[in-house]
Scaffold this motif. Sequence first.
Motif, PDB file in Angstrom:
ATOM      1  N   PHE A  11       0.950  -1.304   0.084  1.00 39.73           N
ATOM      2  CA  PHE A  11       0.028   0.009  -0.039  1.00 39.73           C
ATOM      3  C   PHE A  11       0.692   1.333  -0.070  1.00 39.73           C
ATOM      4  O   PHE A  11       0.294   2.360   0.277  1.00 39.73           O
ATOM      5  N   HIS A  12       2.261   1.303  -0.241  1.00 38.54           N
ATOM      6  CA  HIS A  12       3.113   2.343  -0.094  1.00 38.54           C
ATOM      7  C   HIS A  12       2.781   3.497  -1.095  1.00 38.54           C
ATOM      8  O   HIS A  12       3.639   4.360  -1.490  1.00 38.54           O
ATOM      9  N   HIS A  13       1.915   3.302  -2.191  1.00 34.91           N
ATOM     10  CA  HIS A  13       1.653   4.285  -3.274  1.00 34.91           C
ATOM     11  C   HIS A  13       0.486   5.098  -2.724  1.00 34.91           C
ATOM     12  O   HIS A  13       0.189   6.157  -3.307  1.00 34.91           O
ATOM     13  N   LEU A  14      -0.052   4.799  -1.760  1.00 33.76           N
ATOM     14  CA  LEU A  14      -1.190   5.601  -1.020  1.00 33.76           C
ATOM     15  C   LEU A  14      -0.572   6.510  -0.159  1.00 33.76           C
ATOM     16  O   LEU A  14       0.557   6.469   0.320  1.00 33.76           O
ATOM     17  N   TYR A  15      -1.106   7.526   0.082  1.00 42.66           N
ATOM     18  CA  TYR A  15      -0.911   8.614   1.103  1.00 42.66           C
ATOM     19  C   TYR A  15      -0.526   8.235   2.470  1.00 42.66           C
ATOM     20  O   TYR A  15      -1.128   7.367   2.743  1.00 42.66           O
ATOM     21  N   PRO A  16       0.798   8.293   2.829  1.00 48.91           N
ATOM     22  CA  PRO A  16       1.246   7.596   4.138  1.00 48.91           C
ATOM     23  C   PRO A  16       0.466   8.004   5.326  1.00 48.91           C
ATOM     24  O   PRO A  16      -0.103   9.111   5.583  1.00 48.91           O
ATOM     25  N   PRO A  17       0.378   6.995   6.168  1.00 44.94           N
ATOM     26  CA  PRO A  17      -0.661   7.276   7.484  1.00 44.94           C
ATOM     27  C   PRO A  17       0.184   8.058   8.526  1.00 44.94           C
ATOM     28  O   PRO A  17       1.604   8.118   8.238  1.00 44.94           O
ATOM     29  N   GLU A  18      -0.278   8.544   9.403  1.00 40.58           N
ATOM     30  CA  GLU A  18       0.434   9.037  10.584  1.00 40.58           C
ATOM     31  C   GLU A  18       0.854   8.109  11.525  1.00 40.58           C
ATOM     32  O   GLU A  18       1.781   8.523  12.037  1.00 40.58           O
ATOM     33  N   GLY A  19       0.654   7.066  11.550  1.00 36.42           N
ATOM     34  CA  GLY A  19       0.924   5.972  12.483  1.00 36.42           C
ATOM     35  C   GLY A  19       0.378   4.558  11.871  1.00 36.42           C
ATOM     36  O   GLY A  19      -0.509   4.599  11.328  1.00 36.42           O
ATOM     37  N   ILE A  20       1.108   3.488  12.348  1.00 37.05           N
ATOM     38  CA  ILE A  20       0.633   2.100  11.902  1.00 37.05           C
ATOM     39  C   ILE A  20       0.799   1.356  13.386  1.00 37.05           C
ATOM     40  O   ILE A  20       1.733   1.115  13.931  1.00 37.05           O
ATOM     41  N   THR A  21      -0.450   0.904  14.009  1.00 40.14           N
ATOM     42  CA  THR A  21      -0.720   0.308  15.238  1.00 40.14           C
ATOM     43  C   THR A  21      -0.471  -0.932  14.836  1.00 40.14           C
ATOM     44  O   THR A  21      -0.812  -1.619  13.803  1.00 40.14           O
ATOM     45  N   GLY A  22       0.547  -1.764  15.692  1.00 44.84           N
ATOM     46  CA  GLY A  22       1.117  -3.181  15.381  1.00 44.84           C
ATOM     47  C   GLY A  22       2.297  -3.090  14.600  1.00 44.84           C
ATOM     48  O   GLY A  22       2.690  -4.525  14.357  1.00 44.84           O
ATOM     49  N   ALA A  23       2.745  -2.184  13.957  1.00 42.02           N
ATOM     50  CA  ALA A  23       3.955  -2.320  13.249  1.00 42.02           C
ATOM     51  C   ALA A  23       5.081  -1.441  13.768  1.00 42.02           C
ATOM     52  O   ALA A  23       4.986  -0.352  14.402  1.00 42.02           O
ATOM     53  N   PRO A  24       6.255  -1.977  13.511  1.00 44.84           N
ATOM     54  CA  PRO A  24       7.406  -1.191  14.030  1.00 44.84           C
ATOM     55  C   PRO A  24       7.535   0.218  13.606  1.00 44.84           C
ATOM     56  O   PRO A  24       6.985   0.606  12.394  1.00 44.84           O
ATOM     57  N   PRO A  25       8.197   1.318  14.315  1.00 48.51           N
ATOM     58  CA  PRO A  25       8.065   2.868  13.703  1.00 48.51           C
ATOM     59  C   PRO A  25       8.849   2.722  12.482  1.00 48.51           C
ATOM     60  O   PRO A  25       8.492   3.712  11.591  1.00 48.51           O
ATOM     61  N   GLU A  26       9.836   2.066  12.138  1.00 53.26           N
ATOM     62  CA  GLU A  26      10.560   2.141  10.974  1.00 53.26           C
ATOM     63  C   GLU A  26       9.776   1.781   9.661  1.00 53.26           C
ATOM     64  O   GLU A  26      10.051   2.389   8.460  1.00 53.26           O
ATOM     65  N   VAL A  27       8.559   0.889  10.133  1.00 56.12           N
ATOM     66  CA  VAL A  27       7.947   0.895   8.892  1.00 56.12           C
ATOM     67  C   VAL A  27       6.989   2.034   8.201  1.00 56.12           C
ATOM     68  O   VAL A  27       6.814   2.377   7.134  1.00 56.12           O
ATOM     69  N   VAL A  28       6.332   2.779   9.204  1.00 57.68           N
ATOM     70  CA  VAL A  28       5.740   3.973   8.787  1.00 57.68           C
ATOM     71  C   VAL A  28       6.760   4.907   8.319  1.00 57.68           C
ATOM     72  O   VAL A  28       6.483   5.666   7.374  1.00 57.68           O
ATOM     73  N   ALA A  29       7.949   5.179   9.025  1.00 56.88           N
ATOM     74  CA  ALA A  29       8.926   5.872   8.610  1.00 56.88           C
ATOM     75  C   ALA A  29       9.339   5.712   7.092  1.00 56.88           C
ATOM     76  O   ALA A  29       9.737   6.377   6.186  1.00 56.88           O
ATOM     77  N   ASP A  30       9.525   4.433   6.808  1.00 56.01           N
ATOM     78  CA  ASP A  30       9.785   4.254   5.320  1.00 56.01           C
ATOM     79  C   ASP A  30       8.708   4.386   4.312  1.00 56.01           C
ATOM     80  O   ASP A  30       9.087   5.192   3.328  1.00 56.01           O
ATOM     81  N   TRP A  31       7.439   4.028   4.992  1.00 57.06           N
ATOM     82  CA  TRP A  31       6.542   4.502   3.808  1.00 57.06           C
ATOM     83  C   TRP A  31       6.485   6.338   3.800  1.00 57.06           C
ATOM     84  O   TRP A  31       6.244   6.736   2.526  1.00 57.06           O
ATOM     85  N   ARG A  32       6.578   6.811   4.679  1.00 54.90           N
ATOM     86  CA  ARG A  32       6.688   8.137   4.517  1.00 54.90           C
ATOM     87  C   ARG A  32       7.894   8.942   3.640  1.00 54.90           C
ATOM     88  O   ARG A  32       7.762   9.692   3.069  1.00 54.90           O
ATOM     89  N   ALA A  33       9.042   8.177   4.018  1.00 51.51           N
ATOM     90  CA  ALA A  33      10.198   8.778   3.387  1.00 51.51           C
ATOM     91  C   ALA A  33      10.296   8.329   2.115  1.00 51.51           C
ATOM     92  O   ALA A  33      10.846   9.081   1.008  1.00 51.51           O
ATOM     93  N   THR A  34       9.488   7.257   1.436  1.00 50.28           N
ATOM     94  CA  THR A  34       9.522   6.858  -0.040  1.00 50.28           C
ATOM     95  C   THR A  34       8.442   7.116  -0.795  1.00 50.28           C
ATOM     96  O   THR A  34       8.594   6.878  -1.892  1.00 50.28           O
ATOM     97  N   TYR A  35       7.619   7.739  -0.270  1.00 50.85           N
ATOM     98  CA  TYR A  35       6.375   8.074  -0.821  1.00 50.85           C
ATOM     99  C   TYR A  35       6.677   9.163  -1.767  1.00 50.85           C
ATOM    100  O   TYR A  35       7.367  10.096  -1.563  1.00 50.85           O
ATOM    101  N   TYR A  36       5.951   9.094  -3.036  1.00 47.40           N
ATOM    102  CA  TYR A  36       5.711  10.266  -3.939  1.00 47.40           C
ATOM    103  C   TYR A  36       4.575   9.985  -4.687  1.00 47.40           C
ATOM    104  O   TYR A  36       4.163   8.896  -5.073  1.00 47.40           O
TER     105      TYR A  36
END
Length: 230
Positions: A118-143
């Motif tokens: 789902f990393h082509h979608l506008y990134p979430p503010e957080g992901i409950t149940g996933a490590p912080p680096e997952v949402v950080a990667d999503w936000r850093a690589t999104y375009y």
Amino acid sequence: MPSRPADPAGPAVPADPADWSAAAPEAELWLDYDPAARDLPGFALGHRVLAGPAQTEITALHRAGVRCLRLTGPVRLCADAPAASARALMLLREATGQGLAVLWRAECTDGCAARRRFHHLYPPEGITGAPPEVVADWRATYYPSKCVFRRGPGFVEVRDRRFGTLELFTVDEPGHLAQVDALAEGVGTDLLPDAVRRDFAEAGLIAEQAGRAWFLPMRVRRWPFPSLTV
């Protein structure tokens, strides 16, 4: 059509078809992207239940001047996601394609968020149940336009960069083309032809949740970069 290994998240969990129409997401709406502007009088439009087809709802909001929305409930990403989450993800797909900002929070307990489906979608503010680096990667690589499709005469082309490199898929089989529009709003997995379901799943182009399959790529509306980059 080329393929990639199927997502190991497992099959979708069937759901009562009636749940799909009843599980309409709710969103809070604003006329501006800027958080400071959203606090000004007249910029907040309140809450709305988005019960119609995702493309219809988001197109109407965009034409009405909406530029930011907040999904009021958490959105589950996993294969066992309820109908409300699946419908919210389709709204996210359409909102992302229209250039709207979306404030939302995800949930993931099976590790699927780390696999970039789902990393082509506008990134979430957080992901409950996933490590912080997952949402950080999503936000850093999104375009914008990271996974899009466009129509030609007798074919659909998908351009997918969710996994780093550009992957091109050309859909030109009549049976597959006939399902693209229906998949945009979700098709019961039992109604989708086996060959179509298999090929799209192996290519990573559909998600299966709440008893339905739906198309992951966004409709391309404009190129934000030169086409060879996208």
